[in-house]
Design an enzyme around this catalytic site. Structure first.
Site, mmCIF file in Angstrom:
data_model
loop_
_atom_site.group_PDB
_atom_site.id
_atom_site.type_symbol
_atom_site.label_atom_id
_atom_site.label_comp_id
_atom_site.label_asym_id
_atom_site.label_seq_id
_atom_site.Cartn_x
_atom_site.Cartn_y
_atom_site.Cartn_z
ATOM 1 N N ARG A 26 -11.388 5.317 -11.113
ATOM 2 C CA ARG A 26 -11.792 3.932 -10.841
ATOM 3 C C ARG A 26 -13.176 3.620 -11.399
ATOM 4 O O ARG A 26 -13.945 2.894 -10.781
ATOM 5 C CB ARG A 26 -11.768 3.639 -9.335
ATOM 6 C CG ARG A 26 -10.406 3.764 -8.687
ATOM 7 C CD ARG A 26 -9.606 2.487 -8.863
ATOM 8 N NE ARG A 26 -8.453 2.467 -7.989
ATOM 9 C CZ ARG A 26 -8.357 1.701 -6.892
ATOM 10 N NH1 ARG A 26 -9.340 0.902 -6.563
ATOM 11 N NH2 ARG A 26 -7.273 1.730 -6.172
ATOM 12 N N ARG A 30 -15.036 -2.816 -8.913
ATOM 13 C CA ARG A 30 -15.898 -3.766 -8.208
ATOM 14 C C ARG A 30 -17.349 -3.343 -8.017
ATOM 15 O O ARG A 30 -18.191 -4.176 -7.706
ATOM 16 C CB ARG A 30 -15.284 -4.107 -6.847
ATOM 17 C CG ARG A 30 -14.124 -5.083 -6.982
ATOM 18 C CD ARG A 30 -13.430 -5.273 -5.668
ATOM 19 N NE ARG A 30 -12.896 -3.979 -5.226
ATOM 20 C CZ ARG A 30 -12.067 -3.822 -4.203
ATOM 21 N NH1 ARG A 30 -11.699 -4.865 -3.498
ATOM 22 N NH2 ARG A 30 -11.615 -2.630 -3.893
ATOM 23 N N ARG A 39 -13.507 -10.415 -13.337
ATOM 24 C CA ARG A 39 -12.458 -10.549 -12.312
ATOM 25 C C ARG A 39 -12.393 -11.986 -11.791
ATOM 26 O O ARG A 39 -11.307 -12.517 -11.559
ATOM 27 C CB ARG A 39 -12.771 -9.554 -11.187
ATOM 28 C CG ARG A 39 -11.952 -9.661 -9.944
ATOM 29 C CD ARG A 39 -10.575 -9.073 -10.147
ATOM 30 N NE ARG A 39 -9.879 -9.002 -8.881
ATOM 31 C CZ ARG A 39 -9.327 -10.053 -8.273
ATOM 32 N NH1 ARG A 39 -9.383 -11.243 -8.839
ATOM 33 N NH2 ARG A 39 -8.724 -9.910 -7.123
ATOM 34 N N ASP A 76 -2.926 -0.904 -13.047
ATOM 35 C CA ASP A 76 -2.738 -0.445 -11.669
ATOM 36 C C ASP A 76 -1.429 0.303 -11.571
ATOM 37 O O ASP A 76 -0.494 0.040 -12.342
ATOM 38 C CB ASP A 76 -2.737 -1.614 -10.681
ATOM 39 C CG ASP A 76 -2.934 -1.099 -9.257
ATOM 40 O OD1 ASP A 76 -4.085 -0.833 -8.891
ATOM 41 O OD2 ASP A 76 -1.937 -0.927 -8.532
ATOM 42 N N TYR A 153 4.874 3.035 -1.266
ATOM 43 C CA TYR A 153 4.583 1.585 -1.185
ATOM 44 C C TYR A 153 5.868 0.769 -1.043
ATOM 45 O O TYR A 153 5.922 -0.196 -0.284
ATOM 46 C CB TYR A 153 3.800 1.129 -2.419
ATOM 47 C CG TYR A 153 2.333 1.488 -2.361
ATOM 48 C CD1 TYR A 153 1.460 0.810 -1.507
ATOM 49 C CD2 TYR A 153 1.799 2.496 -3.151
ATOM 50 C CE1 TYR A 153 0.111 1.141 -1.443
ATOM 51 C CE2 TYR A 153 0.452 2.835 -3.098
ATOM 52 C CZ TYR A 153 -0.385 2.149 -2.237
ATOM 53 O OH TYR A 153 -1.717 2.480 -2.171
#
Ligand code: CP3
Length: 349
Positions: A26, A30, A39, A76, A153
């Protein structure tokens, strides 16, 4: 830099490099103000993943700030179920939401043509990155979620602390869950094959939720499928190294060393001493550093970097975190970490 001399690719072909190559899971995200700026320009997170111009930009952002040894495609893991036609959304501050799949429903069909049409912008991003990185030191890494983590998921309908619903189905409906794992494996192999064709020089399989399974399920749903995927990719692309990250696999880590992967990524709870002895002549080891010590920064970070360098010194080693970088990480601490790995003067935060 010619391909043969890229430090990360050297380690992935079994050589020790000192100081070790470094990248961060990552590493685009952010914690970087320039990421948050891009973003904010995208309609939503998935549009960012599917807009090559923006995805290339955020992939390259950490490389402008820091001397890293890899660029990891910005995307992702959930683009795979999305490309299989399953609704996926990212809810601000809550994480991903996925349409729940249950054993009364048919498995999502895998149509390679529809899949590739959906993921064409991701392949385009990879191709542009390969061009942008030509002749540079960074290795271009592609990735996919591993079948179990994707299944978790799908069966749960989103994130969960312990994926108890998905685990229950793994016990109660083994034929359904095994068929789902096989279907997802087919899609993952195809996706990584296409990423390699577009320019990925190495690929990583993220099995982020391996650790919620007890050993019999972990062997069946994590280790066995990872081994089959590694073997199939080796058949199609014998020169492209594969890194596996069975996060939280715990006492089964020694078994992960035997899957045929070029490297095994260790999570923050792995005990490296026992693995180093077994890894001789086997895969490179990557990871370990607690993302929280990177948030802490300063002397404690430097000491922890030195401890990891020492314990992994005997084997081919790729310096990395034991899980993704945390969003509140001060970027200056990444510079401190890199200086500590390379024995350079530690900059103030
Ligand atoms: O490593 C990189 O820099 C490449 C990009 C990358 C992202 N996700 C971008 C992302 C990679 C390799 C991933 C993998 C991923 N995605 C994993 C496996 C690694 C891990 O952390 O265990 C998992 C489980 C996911 C699923 C996912 N994506 C979750 C649970 C979330 C929400 C949590 C959060 O941090 O908000 C995401 C969203 C996501 N993926 C973000 C980024 C930068 C944040 C979204 C945003 O910017 O709003």
């Amino acid at each position: 830099m010619p391909q043969g001399t890229k430090p990360l690719l050297q380690v992935l072909t079994g050589r020790r490099v000192d100081p070790p190559p470094v990248w961060l899971m990552r590493q685009a995200g952010r914690y970087l103000p320039e990421y948050r700026e891009v973003r904010a320009r995208a309609a939503d997170f998935l549009s960012l993943c599917y807009t090559p111009e923006l995805a290339v930009e955020v992939t390259l952002q950490p490389l402008r700030r820091f001397r890293l040894d890899a660029a990891i495609l910005f995307s992702d893991i959930l683009v795979v179920p999305h490309a299989l036609g399953i609704p996926v959304t990212f809810v601000e501050g809550e994480g991903p939401r996925v349409a729940r799949l249950d054993p009364t429903q048919p498995l999502p069909p895998f149509d390679p043509e529809a899949f590739d049409r959906h993921l064409a912008p991701v392949y385009e991003t990879m191709a542009r990155l390969a061009t942008a990185l030509q002749g540079r030191r960074e290795t271009l890494i592609g990735f996919a979620g591993a079948p179990w983590t994707l299944a978790a998921y799908l069966l749960e309908g989103g994130s969960s602390r312990d994926f108890a619903g998905a685990r229950t189905l793994a016990w109660a409906q083994p034929a359904f869950v095994d068929a789902l794992i096989a279907r997802l494996s087919e899609a993952v192999v195809h996706f990584l094959d296409r990423q390699i064709a577009a320019g990925a020089e190495a690929v990583q399989l993220f099995d982020s939720w391996a650790g919620c399974l007890p050993p019999p399920l972990a062997r069946r749903l994590v280790l066995a499928p990872l081994g089959r995927i590694v073997a199939e990719l080796a058949r199609r692309h014998p020169h492209t190294p594969v890194i596996v990250f069975p996060r939280g696999i715990g006492q089964l880590y020694p078994e992960a060393l035997t899957l045929g992967a070029a490297a095994v990524a260790l999570d923050t709870t792995a005990v490296p001493e026992a693995l180093v002895a077994r890894a001789a002549g086997g895969p490179a080891l990557q990871g370990l550093l607690d993302p929280a010590v990177l948030v802490a920064g300063g002397d404690v970070l430097v000491r922890e970097v030195q401890r990891i360098l020492e314990v992994l010194q005997p084997v081919p080693h790729i310096f990395n975190l034991g899980h993704g970088i945390l969003p509140h990480t001060p970027p200056g601490h990444v510079a401190q970490m890199l200086a500590a790995v390379r024995g350079e003067r530690i900059p103030p935060a």
